[in-house]
Enzyme design. Structure first.
Site, short mmCIF file in Angstrom:
data_model
loop_
_atom_site.label_atom_id
_atom_site.label_comp_id
_atom_site.label_asym_id
_atom_site.label_seq_id
_atom_site.Cartn_x
_atom_site.Cartn_y
_atom_site.Cartn_z
N THR A 27 31.43 22.34 50.11
CA THR A 27 30.98 20.98 50.42
C THR A 27 32.01 19.92 50.05
O THR A 27 32.94 20.17 49.29
CB THR A 27 29.66 20.67 49.67
OG1 THR A 27 29.90 20.69 48.26
CG2 THR A 27 28.58 21.67 50.02
N ASP A 28 31.79 18.73 50.60
CA ASP A 28 32.60 17.58 50.21
C ASP A 28 31.92 16.89 49.03
O ASP A 28 30.95 17.41 48.47
CB ASP A 28 32.81 16.64 51.41
CG ASP A 28 31.51 16.05 51.96
OD1 ASP A 28 30.47 16.08 51.25
OD2 ASP A 28 31.54 15.55 53.08
N PHE A 29 32.38 15.73 48.66
CA PHE A 29 31.86 15.03 47.48
C PHE A 29 30.38 14.67 47.59
O PHE A 29 29.71 14.45 46.60
CB PHE A 29 32.67 13.75 47.23
CG PHE A 29 32.51 12.72 48.32
CD1 PHE A 29 31.54 11.74 48.22
CD2 PHE A 29 33.30 12.77 49.46
CE1 PHE A 29 31.38 10.80 49.23
CE2 PHE A 29 33.13 11.84 50.47
CZ PHE A 29 32.17 10.85 50.37
N SER A 30 29.84 14.64 48.82
CA SER A 30 28.43 14.26 49.01
C SER A 30 27.47 15.44 49.08
O SER A 30 26.28 15.25 49.26
CB SER A 30 28.30 13.41 50.27
OG SER A 30 28.57 14.19 51.42
N VAL A 32 27.63 17.79 51.42
CA VAL A 32 27.54 18.22 52.82
C VAL A 32 28.69 19.19 53.09
O VAL A 32 29.81 19.00 52.60
CB VAL A 32 27.64 17.00 53.77
CG1 VAL A 32 27.77 17.42 55.21
CG2 VAL A 32 26.42 16.10 53.58
#
Length: 150
Positions: A27-30, A32
């Protein structure tokens, strides 16, 4: 070739299904899933589809189906429809759409339950060890032939 069916998914409805859990690293920082990680999931689905059909990459390279050969993705079209998120379990579904002498067209989907997250159309080339196109051995064609089913 020993196959661990628990981690290789299973054959169903003329295709293959592989369940994948989404981890923090995907995932990315959020939270997602980062778009490039889907390529990894799709590759695992294609590899395990072949594995459960009795076609291992090592066996292909060793020439056990005729001449030494490999598969290489030639083209891929992806529609990102909805995001997957950390801790989701998604299913990667793979099926043969069409076979040619030196290529395979595959349809792949990633779903979360019944919700379609991604669709991919993949064109795979059959290549020799030196990277040149070659005809697919008849045994491989027979195993990968499209089958009816949902």
């Amino acid at each position: 070739m020993k196959i661990d069916h628990d981690i290789a998914g299973w054959l169903e409805d003329g295709g293959h299904r592989l369940d994948v859990r989404i981890y923090f690293e995907d995932t990315d920082f959020s939270g997602v899933v980062y778009h490039a990680r889907y390529l990894h999931f799709l590759e695992r689905g294609r590899s395990d589809f072949l594995r459960l059909k009795g076609i291992g990459h090592r066996q292909l390279a060793a020439g056990e189906f005729g001449a030494p050969m490999a598969f290489a993705v030639r083209r891929m079209e992806i529609d990102f429809l909805r995001p997957a998120r950390i801790d989701d379990v998604v299913s990667v579904k793979t099926r043969t759409r069409q076979l040619g002498g030196a290529r395979i067209l595959l349809d792949q989907k990633i779903l979360r339950g019944e919700e379609l997250l991604l669709e991919a159309n993949v064109k795979v080339a059959v290549i020799s060890p030196d990277g040149k196109p070659m005809r697919m051995p008849e045994r491989v064609l027979d195993v990968l032939a499209p089958q009816s089913g949902g």
